[in-house]
Enzyme design. Sequence first.
Site, mmCIF file in Angstrom:
data_model
loop_
_atom_site.group_PDB
_atom_site.id
_atom_site.type_symbol
_atom_site.label_atom_id
_atom_site.label_comp_id
_atom_site.label_asym_id
_atom_site.label_seq_id
_atom_site.Cartn_x
_atom_site.Cartn_y
_atom_site.Cartn_z
ATOM 1 N N LEU A 122 0.842 -1.186 0.000
ATOM 2 C CA LEU A 122 0.000 0.000 0.000
ATOM 3 C C LEU A 122 0.881 1.240 0.000
ATOM 4 C CD1 LEU A 122 -2.786 -0.738 2.679
ATOM 5 C CD2 LEU A 122 -2.923 -0.991 0.194
ATOM 6 N N ASN A 150 6.334 0.738 13.728
ATOM 7 C CA ASN A 150 7.581 1.285 14.271
ATOM 8 C C ASN A 150 8.262 2.125 13.200
ATOM 9 O OD1 ASN A 150 8.352 -1.300 12.963
ATOM 10 N ND2 ASN A 150 10.403 -0.889 13.757
ATOM 11 N N ASP A 203 16.323 -3.741 20.528
ATOM 12 C CA ASP A 203 15.228 -3.946 19.572
ATOM 13 C C ASP A 203 14.362 -5.130 19.969
ATOM 14 O OD1 ASP A 203 15.703 -1.818 17.874
ATOM 15 O OD2 ASP A 203 16.982 -2.949 16.526
#
Length: 340
Positions: free
Chosen positions: A64, A88, A159
């Site tokens: 998209l 994120n 992370d």
Amino acid sequence: MSGPLSGIRILEVGVMLAGPYATMLLADLGAEVIKIEPPSGEISRQVGPSYFASLNRNKRSVRLDLTSEAGQARLAELVADSHALLVNMKPSVIKRLGLTYDALRRHNERIVCVALTGFGLDGGDEPAFDYVIQAATGIAAMTGDPNGPPTLPGYSSADNSTGLAAALGLLAQIVSGRGGQVEVSLLDVMLSQLNYRASAYLNDGVEPQRHPHGAHSYYVPAQLFPTAAGYLALFVTHDGFWKSFAAEAGIDGFATMEERAARREEVLAVVTAALAGDTAAGWEARLRPLGIPAAAVRTMPEALKEYHHAIVTAGDFRLVGSPIRIAGYEPSYSPPPTLD
């Protein structure tokens, strides 16, 4: 048995590691995860197929262009039929693309929007990569040999930890039955993980110190030790552990935790001398049956060979599977999605 998250649909606008790791864990538990990618594909596809597979198995993909009207219209349709959206990116991008609860609630009042950022949605766009956060939060400064430079671990601990926290926050808000905004930042997560170190400083004024071989601040002996061949991680906390270890190693004295801490250097000297009498693998084989926390230091290839039960197959990829074991449920692993 269907997965515990079967019937939950999660949209991911994820980049590289933290966000995709969070949603992959949820997909492993049965959630339907739709990865929304830009027309050129999520950037981690450029790192390599095995990297992308390690973070994106069990997902579907849709391309998209969220900067276009058509892309926003399709996003609205997906949001209307989903439980959560996790993103994120930089805060300014998240807001510009309308990926917040305030922007999406008109399509679904109960949508849970999770923003995984470096410093919070209102914390600015300053770059916040894993190593930068470890440096900023004091973690690098307390890691490594006291006579050497600050040290970083060999994997992306900030992370990965933030991904876990984001998955927890997402599920907590879904369980509440309410839609809303959830924020998780790398900075906050790593500060949280300082826990007893931060508490010792804030309450007792004790600053963290680095010790040789990664020794623990409180427990002695609890560190890496050289042996006749290889290094051994030994973690003796309470006096029962010490009694069993001392008997096996032929060491006398130092019976209490308090005494071992007060006489740290003496204890380390006698333990180092005793451990020189066997190899790391030999000590592991001797100590583990006694219930003493000990392990030979392995390389990653050695560890994967030793703990091969953790390796799963997802299409053509061999990966480390989900760490979450649920009685009666065995995850199936599909390969990462092709683009769109």
